[in-house]
Design an enzyme around this catalytic site. Structure first.
Site, short mmCIF file in Angstrom:
data_model
loop_
_atom_site.label_atom_id
_atom_site.label_comp_id
_atom_site.label_asym_id
_atom_site.label_seq_id
_atom_site.Cartn_x
_atom_site.Cartn_y
_atom_site.Cartn_z
N HIS A 113 0.74 -1.50 -0.40
CA HIS A 113 -0.20 0.27 -0.12
C HIS A 113 1.25 1.17 0.61
O HIS A 113 2.30 1.04 0.13
CB HIS A 113 -0.71 -0.26 1.18
CG HIS A 113 0.04 -0.27 2.22
ND1 HIS A 113 0.37 -1.50 3.17
CD2 HIS A 113 0.44 0.49 3.03
CE1 HIS A 113 0.68 -0.70 3.98
NE2 HIS A 113 0.94 0.44 4.39
P1 TYD Z 1 -1.78 -3.03 7.20
O1 TYD Z 1 -0.85 -1.80 7.92
O2 TYD Z 1 -2.35 -3.55 5.88
O3 TYD Z 1 -0.10 -4.94 7.99
P2 TYD Z 1 0.45 -3.96 7.22
O4 TYD Z 1 1.06 -3.47 5.99
O5 TYD Z 1 2.14 -4.12 7.98
O6 TYD Z 1 0.65 -5.88 5.82
O7 TYD Z 1 -2.44 -3.16 8.43
C1 TYD Z 1 -3.23 -4.58 8.83
C2 TYD Z 1 -4.31 -5.06 9.75
O8 TYD Z 1 -3.80 -3.98 11.20
C3 TYD Z 1 -5.59 -3.83 9.29
O9 TYD Z 1 -6.61 -4.61 9.41
C4 TYD Z 1 -5.43 -2.67 9.98
C5 TYD Z 1 -5.00 -3.12 11.06
N1 TYD Z 1 -3.92 -1.90 11.88
C6 TYD Z 1 -4.58 -1.42 12.92
O10 TYD Z 1 -5.99 -1.00 13.33
N2 TYD Z 1 -3.57 -0.16 13.40
C7 TYD Z 1 -3.03 0.07 13.48
O11 TYD Z 1 -1.35 0.93 13.84
C8 TYD Z 1 -1.91 -0.83 11.64
C9 TYD Z 1 -0.69 -0.46 11.30
C10 TYD Z 1 -2.89 -1.38 11.70
#
Ligand code: TYD
Length: 146
Positions: A64
């Site tokens: 992303h």
């Molecule tokens: P995401 O940021 O998409 O993970 P990565 O980039 O590490 O693959 O987040 C994964 C899940 O966790 C998504 O459902 C959102 C949640 N999340 C939170 O609730 N709070 C946060 O601070 C973060 C980073 C993620």
């Protein structure tokens, strides 16, 4: 019209606006300490810390871009690769030291890949969690970066 509004929010940063920040360590025969202090060691104020761990072999994270969020990412344990993409340039950064981190500016696509077994990815972030700050559609990202 909505697209135009979104477009105005995604900046023109490139992968070359990201940099490695080598933080000093306090060494002793019983081990090391590394300190990160707001206003001193990082180019932004930290509002949130999160970490990735227990990552199954072969899994990738990220995938992303962010509109405004800045991050400082480092391997608290083990190693992984960060792949950055700005729509034109791609950069691959290997992180494997707890005192060497990558500053990621907003507006870039990022993927975290090749996690070693037992690795821990620490992320210091400039903003609290806000799903509206995420751009998760790669084709939309490419369109907005043009
Ligand atoms: P995401 O940021 O998409 O993970 P990565 O980039 O590490 O693959 O987040 C994964 C899940 O966790 C998504 O459902 C959102 C949640 N999340 C939170 O609730 N709070 C946060 O601070 C973060 C980073 C993620």
């Amino acid at each position: 019209m909505i697209l135009k509004n979104i477009e105005m929010r995604l900046n023109n940063n490139t992968v070359f606006d990201c940099s490695l920040i080598d933080v000093s360590k306090i060494q002793s025969k019983s081990g090391n300490i590394t300190v990160l202090e707001n206003g001193k060691d990082l180019p932004f104020h930290v509002k949130r810390i999160y970490y990735l761990y227990d990552i199954p072999s072969g899994e990738n994270r990220g995938g992303h871009a962010h509109y405004e969020l800045e991050q400082y990412i480092f391997a608290a344990s083990g190693s992984f690769n960060v792949v950055l993409y700005d729509g034109v340039n791609r950069k691959n950064i290997f992180l494997n030291r707890p005192n060497l981190g990558l500053h990621i500016v907003p507006g870039l696509w990022r993927e975290l890949v090749d996690f070693s077994s037992g690795s821990i990815c620490m992320v210091l972030a400039s903003h609290k969690y806000d799903e509206n700050d995420y751009l998760r559609d790669f084709n939309q990202f490419l369109a907005l970066k043009k």
